[in-house]
Design a protein around this motif. Structure first.
Motif, short mmCIF file in Angstrom:
data_model
loop_
_atom_site.label_atom_id
_atom_site.label_comp_id
_atom_site.label_asym_id
_atom_site.label_seq_id
_atom_site.Cartn_x
_atom_site.Cartn_y
_atom_site.Cartn_z
N VAL A 268 0.84 -1.20 0.00
CA VAL A 268 0.00 0.00 0.00
C VAL A 268 0.88 1.25 0.00
CG1 VAL A 268 -1.79 1.27 1.23
CG2 VAL A 268 -1.77 -1.24 1.28
N GLU A 269 0.66 2.11 -0.97
CA GLU A 269 1.42 3.37 -1.02
C GLU A 269 1.07 4.20 0.21
OE1 GLU A 269 0.54 5.39 -4.67
OE2 GLU A 269 1.25 3.69 -5.86
N GLY A 270 2.11 4.63 0.88
CA GLY A 270 1.87 5.52 2.03
C GLY A 270 1.65 4.78 3.33
N PRO A 276 -0.70 3.32 11.09
CA PRO A 276 -1.59 2.43 10.32
C PRO A 276 -2.99 3.01 10.16
CG PRO A 276 -1.24 1.57 12.54
CD PRO A 276 -0.33 2.73 12.37
N ASP A 277 -3.36 3.96 11.05
CA ASP A 277 -4.71 4.51 10.97
C ASP A 277 -4.96 5.25 9.67
OD1 ASP A 277 -4.99 3.43 13.35
OD2 ASP A 277 -5.24 5.29 14.49
N GLU A 278 -3.88 5.63 9.00
CA GLU A 278 -4.07 6.35 7.74
C GLU A 278 -4.57 5.42 6.64
OE1 GLU A 278 -0.59 8.59 6.83
OE2 GLU A 278 -0.63 9.51 8.81
N ILE A 318 -7.83 10.36 -6.69
CA ILE A 318 -8.50 10.20 -5.39
C ILE A 318 -7.43 10.15 -4.30
CG2 ILE A 318 -10.05 8.74 -4.03
CD1 ILE A 318 -11.13 7.66 -6.73
N LYS A 319 -7.63 10.92 -3.26
CA LYS A 319 -6.66 10.90 -2.15
C LYS A 319 -6.85 9.65 -1.30
CE LYS A 319 -5.88 14.02 1.01
NZ LYS A 319 -4.63 14.11 1.58
N GLY A 320 -5.79 9.19 -0.67
CA GLY A 320 -5.97 8.06 0.26
C GLY A 320 -5.03 6.94 -0.08
N PRO A 321 -5.12 5.84 0.67
CA PRO A 321 -4.25 4.70 0.41
C PRO A 321 -4.52 4.13 -0.99
CG PRO A 321 -5.98 4.15 1.99
CD PRO A 321 -6.06 5.61 1.76
N TRP A 373 -9.27 3.28 -1.34
CA TRP A 373 -10.38 3.10 -0.39
C TRP A 373 -10.31 4.15 0.70
CZ3 TRP A 373 -6.17 -0.02 -0.93
CH2 TRP A 373 -5.31 -0.14 0.17
N GLN A 374 -11.41 4.30 1.40
CA GLN A 374 -11.45 5.20 2.56
C GLN A 374 -10.91 4.44 3.77
OE1 GLN A 374 -12.60 8.35 2.85
NE2 GLN A 374 -12.93 8.42 0.62
#
Ligand code: ATP
Length: 383
Positions: A268-270, A276-278, A318-321, A373-374
């Motif tokens: 997972v990028e980032g 991990p909560d991100e 889209i922002k996020g993982p 995903w969120q």
């Protein structure tokens, strides 16, 4: 149980004391002696089923569902633990002294008796006066829409009709709890679906407590207020269908109640172990189902319909993982299209898209894709 057993134990003890549960199992255990020795079939099972609740026991074949139901019915003795019915300790009561009835998969109707006499059987045994008996039989037949068939023999009826008669027979004596052991398993899919609706309607109208055994997750979800998931004689999780689907307590529940994607965190990028909560809003700190660990690496679980697909140029908007891969497969199924995205040789993700969406249209096999995903839709598993 995987969740707070202390709180649960206390709440359960309260329900036993207050007689709040229609059916309460308190640390019930059962083993059978077989050719290979003694086998524990149900282990320390504690749960409380509320009055008027449609409650299902769900799990794979052999996990102990039927044995649990038979212990509630009094058809099987417990090795240890207590069973309370309507607040009364029924552990040592024989089956006929418990105010419960059971509907079996194979209907178990008497072939030589008419529909009327099949339904009347329990009332005859209770010496109910003739006029009242007739009224109650016809009332029960009307409830299952079979009042026009009173003089038929069971073999003149279809499977679905016979199951309705079995239901009428089981409600006519007004039990406080109805136990149903895969009662729809012998019916074809269409009939099964319409009987599911009927069972639910009947349960609502009569405000009876139903305890329903099934290995079919869709069936349990379609009908139940709450579902208990069992695995290998253990109760793994109890909750509403929504809770089980969105907040499964173990990896086993995750996969048993629906399609699941497990994404190794390193892909997972980032992702950072320190934050991990991100990428996942909730952590599962252990996998108490005893499944073999697939390496020490944490993974992230997300349902296919909570994943977002990005195709080609739109990737990164889209922002996020995010994980990146190529489209491996695309399956149209009416309103939805399932796109499978290959991340590497070991990991493929299923993404459910609206068939009318640009992503579903533009996904072409072999083309570049990314999946996002969120964090609030993801669960971090620690292995
Ligand atoms: P299914 O969906 O296949 O009916 P289940 O979850 O209802 O499965 P049970 O019927 O409760 O499972 O059986 C649990 C285990 O206990 C199985 O391994 C079964 O073989 C065993 N078992 C059940 N009844 C007996 C018995 N009377 N004697 C010996 N073993 C039994």
């Amino acid at each position: 149980m995987t969740t707070d057993t202390t709180t649960q134990g206390t709440a359960l003890a309260d329900e036993i004391r207050e007689g709040a549960g229609a059916v309460v199992l308190d640390q019930v255990a059962k083993s059978f002696r077989g050719p290979t020795g003694v086998k524990m079939v149900v282990r320390d099972l504690s749960l409380s089923i509320r009055p008027g609740e449609f409650f299902s026991l769900l799990g794979p074949s052999g996990c102990g569902k039927t044995t649990t139901l038979r212990m509630i019915a009094g058809l099987e003795k417990v090795d240890s633990g207590r069973i309370f019915l309507g607040g009364v300790d029924a552990t040592d009561l024989p089956a006929h002294a418990r105010n419960v009835n059971t509907v079996f998969q194979n209907y178990a109707l008497f072939p030589h008796l008419s529909v009327f006499d099949n339904v009347a059987y329990g009332l005859h045994r209770q010496h109910v006066p003739k006029a009242e008996l007739r009224h109650r039989v016809m009332e029960a037949l009307a409830l299952v829409h079979m009042d026009g068939f009173a003089m038929h023999r069971p073999q003149q009826l279809s499977g679905g009709q016979q199951q309705r008669i079995a239901l009428a027979r089981s409600i006519v004596t007004r039990p406080s709890v109805l136990l149903l052991d895969e009662p729809l398993a012998a019916l074809d899919l269409k009939l099964r679906e319409s009987m599911q609706e009927e069972l639910k309607r009947l349960q609502r109208e009569l405000q009876l407590t139903f305890v329903f055994v099934t290995h079919d997750q869709a069936e349990a979800f379609a009908m139940s207020d709450r579902v208990a998931v069992m695995e290998g004689g253990n109760l793994v999780q109890v909750g509403s269908p929504e809770e089980l689907y969105l907040r499964p307590a173990t990896r086993f529940v995750t996969t048993f109640v629906g399609r699941a994607n497990f994404i190794p965190a390193s892909l997972v990028e980032g992702f950072s172990a320190s934050s991990p909560d991100e990428v996942a809003s909730r952590q599962l700190s252990e996998s108490p189902d005893g499944e073999e660990s697939v390496g020490a690496e944490p993974s992230i679980f997300v349902r296919p319909e909570r994943l977002r697909l990005e195709i080609g140029d739109s990737s990164g908007q889209i922002k996020g993982p995010r994980v990146r891969g190529t489209v491996a497969d695309k399956t149209f199924s009416g309103g939805q299209t399932i796109v499978r995205v290959k991340i590497n040789d070991d990991v493929e993700l299923s993404v459910t898209c609206d068939s009318a969406s640009n992503e579903a249209r533009d996904a072409s096999i072999g083309g570049a894709a990314a999946v996002t995903w969120q964090p609030s839709d993801a669960t971090l598993l620690d292995r």
